[in-house]
Design an enzyme around this catalytic site. Structure first.
Site, short mmCIF file in Angstrom:
data_model
loop_
_atom_site.label_atom_id
_atom_site.label_comp_id
_atom_site.label_asym_id
_atom_site.label_seq_id
_atom_site.Cartn_x
_atom_site.Cartn_y
_atom_site.Cartn_z
N CYS A 1 0.83 -1.21 0.00
CA CYS A 1 0.00 0.00 0.00
C CYS A 1 0.86 1.25 0.00
CB CYS A 1 -0.92 -0.01 1.22
SG CYS A 1 -1.96 1.47 1.31
N CYS B 1 -0.40 4.10 2.15
CA CYS B 1 -0.17 3.91 3.59
C CYS B 1 1.29 4.16 3.95
CB CYS B 1 -0.50 2.48 4.03
SG CYS B 1 -1.99 1.79 3.33
N ASP B 2 2.21 3.63 3.17
CA ASP B 2 3.61 3.57 3.59
C ASP B 2 4.57 4.43 2.78
OD1 ASP B 2 2.92 1.74 5.58
OD2 ASP B 2 3.07 0.07 4.20
#
Ligand code: NDP
Length: 322
Positions: free
Chosen positions: A145, A148-149
């Site tokens: 992701c 997300c990261d």
């Protein structure tokens, strides 16, 4: 705590609202359903807490100015659901019978729960290549992701695997943060839409490596590089290494919808197709869908939570109209 929601029958439980799944959608649905006096039962599934338990710090979920770890966020949601009266149970659903209400849901311990309404929030799982290094470096440079990261790879070098819209979108997103992005594509062309291909191929920070496959990752305390093979099986097959800091999978997701397909409409990939603009109703009265299992596009915790809220509100409306 008030868990008077279950009326015990012989070998069978009964609830007004059964929530299947324990990601942000499932817990939010349970919180709303509890507060609407539906006394929900939530079945956690095989991965309690869902996909977010595999991420590190989450900085894009509102309400946590310093960020919060995925496992912590999910434990908070679980606790909140329990505090307002949800009956959160471990276990998995192995079979459903949505023929006539009350619906019958069979658990992996053989017990059956009868439910007047069901909220299916079983999530989706990112596909991985199947390399042992993906497990070894999970949370240490391997991610599925970018949203997300990606933030952790500012000014670093990353690789994205895949040639579809997700891979191109993630490569472009990461290019806005990272110093360089390699896009590793197994075919000699991209599968993404034309517009997305153009954006990707014209991004000076993205280098597309066509006809490349990943053989492994290496590094001491995290990912430091990738073992690649180009034109595998051809006369000019070549093996070489590249230095990278992050390795992102974008080869598709698999929605966890298999056991419901007999009753609920899915698209060709297996995502539920809601029956109206609510985004949570299905053609089975009293059965609702929420979260990533019905969301091929956004796949964000905040969206999943929002749809869990909608599903619980619709379940409450459904019961009160009855
Ligand atoms: P796709 O299935 O479209 O693409 C998956 C990509 O991963 C393909 O390039 C595929 O290669 C590659 N791949 C699959 N398995 C492997 C493997 N084992 N090794 C290496 N490469 C592999 O998935 P997406 O998640 O990209 O998209 C899913 C759907 O969502 C699509 O319909 C897409 O259009 C849509 N979408 C739309 C967006 C938008 O409109 N903004 C954004 C994101 C997704 P190959 O081509 O060789 O099979």
């Amino acid at each position: 705590m008030y868990n008077k929601n279950i009326n015990k029958y012989i070998g069978m439980d009964r609830t007004k609202c059964l929530v299947i799944g324990s990601g942000p959608a499932g817990y939010t649905a349970a919180i709303y359903a509890s507060r609407a006096n539906l006394s929900p039962v939530l079945i956690e599934g095989m991965q309690p807490g869902g996909q977010l338990t595999q991420t590190t710090v989450i900085e894009n979920f509102p309400g946590f100015p310093q960020g919060i770890t995925g496992p912590e966020l999910m434990e908070n949601m679980r606790q909140q659901a329990v505090n307002v009266g949800a009956d959160v149970r471990s276990g998995s659903v192995v079979e459903v019978d949505f023929e006539t209400a009350p619906y019958k849901i069979t658990l992996d311990d053989g017990n059956i729960v009868e439910a007047d309404t069901v909220i299916v929030a079983t999530g989706a799982a990112a596909k991985y290549l199947g390399l042992s290094d993906e497990i070894k470096y999970q949370g240490m440079g391997v991610s599925a992701c970018a949203t997300c990261d990606g933030f952790f790879y500012r000014k670093k070098i990353v690789a994205v695997v895949g040639g579809g819209d997700t891979a191109c979108e993630e490569a472009n997103y990461l290019a806005s943060l990272a110093a360089k992005v390699y896009l590793i594509v197994r075919k000699p062309f991209l599968r993404a839409s034309k517009a997305m291909q153009d954006r990707t191929l014209n991004n000076p920070k993205i280098e597309v490596l066509f006809e490349h496959n990943t053989e492994g990752l290496f590094g001491e305390d995290g990912v430091e590089g990738i073992h690649l093979v180009s034109r595998k099986g051809e006369a000019d097959e070549k093996h070489y290494d590249l230095a990278i800091d992050g390795f992102f999978l974008a080869i598709g997701h698999k929605p966890n919808s298999d056991i419901f397909k007999k009753y609920l409409k899915t698209d060709e990939t297996g995502y539920f197709v809601p029956s109206d603009a609510s985004g949570v109703k299905t053609l089975v009265p009293g059965v609702f869908v929420a979260g990533d299992v019905a969301d091929p596009h956004y796949r964000q915790a905040i969206n999943a939570a929002a749809s869990g809220c909608r599903a619980a509100m619709e379940a409450e409306r459904f019961l009160s109209h009855k």
